[in-house]
Scaffold this motif. Structure first.
Motif, PDB file in Angstrom:
ATOM      1  N   THR A  18      25.458  35.587 -24.027  1.00  0.00           N
ATOM      2  CA  THR A  18      24.101  35.853 -23.553  1.00  0.00           C
ATOM      3  C   THR A  18      23.267  36.477 -24.665  1.00  0.00           C
ATOM      4  O   THR A  18      22.113  36.090 -24.883  1.00  0.00           O
ATOM      5  CB  THR A  18      24.136  36.784 -22.327  1.00  0.00           C
ATOM      6  OG1 THR A  18      24.955  36.192 -21.323  1.00  0.00           O
ATOM      7  CG2 THR A  18      22.747  37.042 -21.781  1.00  0.00           C
ATOM      8  N   PHE A  19      23.840  37.423 -25.396  1.00  0.00           N
ATOM      9  CA  PHE A  19      23.133  38.059 -26.511  1.00  0.00           C
ATOM     10  C   PHE A  19      22.784  37.037 -27.589  1.00  0.00           C
ATOM     11  O   PHE A  19      21.659  36.996 -28.074  1.00  0.00           O
ATOM     12  CB  PHE A  19      23.980  39.188 -27.099  1.00  0.00           C
ATOM     13  CG  PHE A  19      23.460  39.683 -28.417  1.00  0.00           C
ATOM     14  CD1 PHE A  19      22.312  40.450 -28.473  1.00  0.00           C
ATOM     15  CD2 PHE A  19      24.107  39.362 -29.599  1.00  0.00           C
ATOM     16  CE1 PHE A  19      21.819  40.901 -29.693  1.00  0.00           C
ATOM     17  CE2 PHE A  19      23.624  39.791 -30.817  1.00  0.00           C
ATOM     18  CZ  PHE A  19      22.474  40.573 -30.864  1.00  0.00           C
ATOM     19  N   ILE A  20      23.727  36.206 -27.961  1.00  0.00           N
ATOM     20  CA  ILE A  20      23.491  35.204 -29.001  1.00  0.00           C
ATOM     21  C   ILE A  20      22.415  34.218 -28.560  1.00  0.00           C
ATOM     22  O   ILE A  20      21.502  33.889 -29.328  1.00  0.00           O
ATOM     23  CB  ILE A  20      24.802  34.470 -29.364  1.00  0.00           C
ATOM     24  CG1 ILE A  20      25.796  35.421 -30.014  1.00  0.00           C
ATOM     25  CG2 ILE A  20      24.525  33.275 -30.274  1.00  0.00           C
ATOM     26  CD1 ILE A  20      25.333  36.026 -31.327  1.00  0.00           C
ATOM     27  N   LEU A  21      22.489  33.729 -27.338  1.00  0.00           N
ATOM     28  CA  LEU A  21      21.475  32.793 -26.850  1.00  0.00           C
ATOM     29  C   LEU A  21      20.097  33.445 -26.799  1.00  0.00           C
ATOM     30  O   LEU A  21      19.097  32.815 -27.162  1.00  0.00           O
ATOM     31  CB  LEU A  21      21.865  32.265 -25.473  1.00  0.00           C
ATOM     32  CG  LEU A  21      23.017  31.262 -25.476  1.00  0.00           C
ATOM     33  CD1 LEU A  21      23.424  30.931 -24.049  1.00  0.00           C
ATOM     34  CD2 LEU A  21      22.640  30.010 -26.229  1.00  0.00           C
ATOM     35  N   TYR A  22      20.024  34.705 -26.375  1.00  0.00           N
ATOM     36  CA  TYR A  22      18.747  35.423 -26.363  1.00  0.00           C
ATOM     37  C   TYR A  22      18.183  35.509 -27.777  1.00  0.00           C
ATOM     38  O   TYR A  22      17.006  35.249 -28.009  1.00  0.00           O
ATOM     39  CB  TYR A  22      18.934  36.835 -25.784  1.00  0.00           C
ATOM     40  CG  TYR A  22      17.759  37.736 -26.047  1.00  0.00           C
ATOM     41  CD1 TYR A  22      16.583  37.609 -25.326  1.00  0.00           C
ATOM     42  CD2 TYR A  22      17.818  38.693 -27.057  1.00  0.00           C
ATOM     43  CE1 TYR A  22      15.489  38.421 -25.581  1.00  0.00           C
ATOM     44  CE2 TYR A  22      16.730  39.505 -27.329  1.00  0.00           C
ATOM     45  CZ  TYR A  22      15.570  39.374 -26.585  1.00  0.00           C
ATOM     46  OH  TYR A  22      14.492  40.175 -26.855  1.00  0.00           O
ATOM     47  N   PHE A  23      19.026  35.858 -28.738  1.00  0.00           N
ATOM     48  CA  PHE A  23      18.591  35.990 -30.124  1.00  0.00           C
ATOM     49  C   PHE A  23      18.100  34.654 -30.678  1.00  0.00           C
ATOM     50  O   PHE A  23      17.063  34.584 -31.333  1.00  0.00           O
ATOM     51  CB  PHE A  23      19.741  36.536 -30.973  1.00  0.00           C
ATOM     52  CG  PHE A  23      19.374  36.787 -32.393  1.00  0.00           C
ATOM     53  CD1 PHE A  23      18.529  37.835 -32.733  1.00  0.00           C
ATOM     54  CD2 PHE A  23      19.857  35.978 -33.406  1.00  0.00           C
ATOM     55  CE1 PHE A  23      18.178  38.062 -34.049  1.00  0.00           C
ATOM     56  CE2 PHE A  23      19.511  36.203 -34.726  1.00  0.00           C
ATOM     57  CZ  PHE A  23      18.673  37.249 -35.040  1.00  0.00           C
ATOM     58  N   VAL A  24      18.807  33.559 -30.405  1.00  0.00           N
ATOM     59  CA  VAL A  24      18.411  32.237 -30.897  1.00  0.00           C
ATOM     60  C   VAL A  24      17.056  31.837 -30.322  1.00  0.00           C
ATOM     61  O   VAL A  24      16.163  31.393 -31.042  1.00  0.00           O
ATOM     62  CB  VAL A  24      19.490  31.173 -30.571  1.00  0.00           C
ATOM     63  CG1 VAL A  24      18.968  29.766 -30.783  1.00  0.00           C
ATOM     64  CG2 VAL A  24      20.728  31.413 -31.423  1.00  0.00           C
ATOM     65  N   PHE A  25      16.884  32.001 -29.021  1.00  0.00           N
ATOM     66  CA  PHE A  25      15.604  31.646 -28.397  1.00  0.00           C
ATOM     67  C   PHE A  25      14.475  32.528 -28.893  1.00  0.00           C
ATOM     68  O   PHE A  25      13.358  32.069 -29.105  1.00  0.00           O
ATOM     69  CB  PHE A  25      15.698  31.716 -26.867  1.00  0.00           C
ATOM     70  CG  PHE A  25      16.487  30.581 -26.278  1.00  0.00           C
ATOM     71  CD1 PHE A  25      16.132  29.257 -26.528  1.00  0.00           C
ATOM     72  CD2 PHE A  25      17.597  30.823 -25.491  1.00  0.00           C
ATOM     73  CE1 PHE A  25      16.858  28.211 -25.994  1.00  0.00           C
ATOM     74  CE2 PHE A  25      18.327  29.786 -24.957  1.00  0.00           C
ATOM     75  CZ  PHE A  25      17.959  28.475 -25.203  1.00  0.00           C
ATOM     76  N   LYS A  26      14.732  33.800 -29.110  1.00  0.00           N
ATOM     77  CA  LYS A  26      13.710  34.727 -29.599  1.00  0.00           C
ATOM     78  C   LYS A  26      13.245  34.314 -30.997  1.00  0.00           C
ATOM     79  O   LYS A  26      12.046  34.269 -31.281  1.00  0.00           O
ATOM     80  CB  LYS A  26      14.276  36.151 -29.621  1.00  0.00           C
ATOM     81  CG  LYS A  26      13.406  37.181 -30.240  1.00  0.00           C
ATOM     82  CD  LYS A  26      12.460  37.748 -29.246  1.00  0.00           C
ATOM     83  CE  LYS A  26      11.751  38.931 -29.883  1.00  0.00           C
ATOM     84  NZ  LYS A  26      10.471  39.153 -29.320  1.00  0.00           N
ATOM     85  N   VAL A  27      14.173  34.016 -31.879  1.00  0.00           N
ATOM     86  CA  VAL A  27      13.821  33.647 -33.255  1.00  0.00           C
ATOM     87  C   VAL A  27      13.096  32.305 -33.295  1.00  0.00           C
ATOM     88  O   VAL A  27      12.142  32.131 -34.052  1.00  0.00           O
ATOM     89  CB  VAL A  27      15.090  33.619 -34.140  1.00  0.00           C
ATOM     90  CG1 VAL A  27      14.814  32.972 -35.475  1.00  0.00           C
ATOM     91  CG2 VAL A  27      15.614  35.026 -34.343  1.00  0.00           C
ATOM     92  N   GLN A  28      13.511  31.347 -32.481  1.00  0.00           N
ATOM     93  CA  GLN A  28      12.879  30.032 -32.498  1.00  0.00           C
ATOM     94  C   GLN A  28      11.484  30.035 -31.890  1.00  0.00           C
ATOM     95  O   GLN A  28      10.634  29.248 -32.272  1.00  0.00           O
ATOM     96  CB  GLN A  28      13.744  29.004 -31.758  1.00  0.00           C
ATOM     97  CG  GLN A  28      15.029  28.679 -32.474  1.00  0.00           C
ATOM     98  CD  GLN A  28      14.807  28.078 -33.841  1.00  0.00           C
ATOM     99  OE1 GLN A  28      13.898  27.294 -34.044  1.00  0.00           O
ATOM    100  NE2 GLN A  28      15.632  28.458 -34.796  1.00  0.00           N
ATOM    101  N   SER A  29      11.225  30.930 -30.958  1.00  0.00           N
ATOM    102  CA  SER A  29       9.929  30.917 -30.285  1.00  0.00           C
ATOM    103  C   SER A  29       8.910  31.867 -30.903  1.00  0.00           C
ATOM    104  O   SER A  29       7.716  31.697 -30.707  1.00  0.00           O
ATOM    105  CB  SER A  29      10.108  31.267 -28.802  1.00  0.00           C
ATOM    106  OG  SER A  29      10.613  32.593 -28.669  1.00  0.00           O
TER     107      SER A  29
END
Length: 149
Positions: A18-29
């Motif tokens: 969950t943390f990794i997915l949150y970080f990926v979406f945050k950086v991409q958006s």
């Protein structure tokens, strides 16, 4: 309710994912984490890599090389006296790694051996300089990194 080892590992793994997915979406958006390429058409640029290496080697083989330096009034490029200034043709590309919008090019057209790029057109920080030039039918490529205060 008692949590055994297997349940704890699954919970820890799910939280980590969950943390990794949150970080990926945050950086991409988020636009402040812009992922620009240095060259727009990377693969087309890569095809000419061999030619670029020949031009770099030509510049490296010169007995007297052009000197790129940071002066009080801006960036100066001084060609050795062995070159006739009005026979030197080419351009100087200035790349700003942190902001593509600041990139620009200057044509080499000399009457004396010194080319000056004024400081007013340069923002403080790192600048990558690619100087592609020709002299008497031979092509050269000189790359430098300059820091402007």
């Amino acid at each position: 309710m008692k949590i055994n080892w297997g349940t704890g590992i699954v919970i820890a793994f799910a939280l980590f994912m969950t943390f990794i997915l949150y970080f990926v979406f945050k950086v991409q958006s988020d636009s402040k984490y812009d992922n620009e390429l240095v060259v727009d058409e990377y693969y087309k640029h890569d095809v000419h890599f061999g030619d670029e290496m020949v031009r770099i080697q030509n510049a490296h083989d010169l007995a007297q090389k052009p000197i790129i330096s940071n002066a009080q009034e801006g960036i100066t490029i001084v060609f050795p006296n062995i070159f006739v200034p009005n026979k030197i043709k080419g351009n100087v590309s200035l790349y700003r790694p942190s902001n593509k919008k600041l990139d620009f090019e200057v044509q080499i057209s000399l009457s004396n051996p010194t080319l000056l790029i004024p400081k007013k057109s340069l923002v403080g920080g790192q600048w990558d300089i690619n100087m592609e030039w020709q002299y008497e039918g031979k092509s050269y490529l000189t790359k430098e990194t300059i820091y402007i205060n």
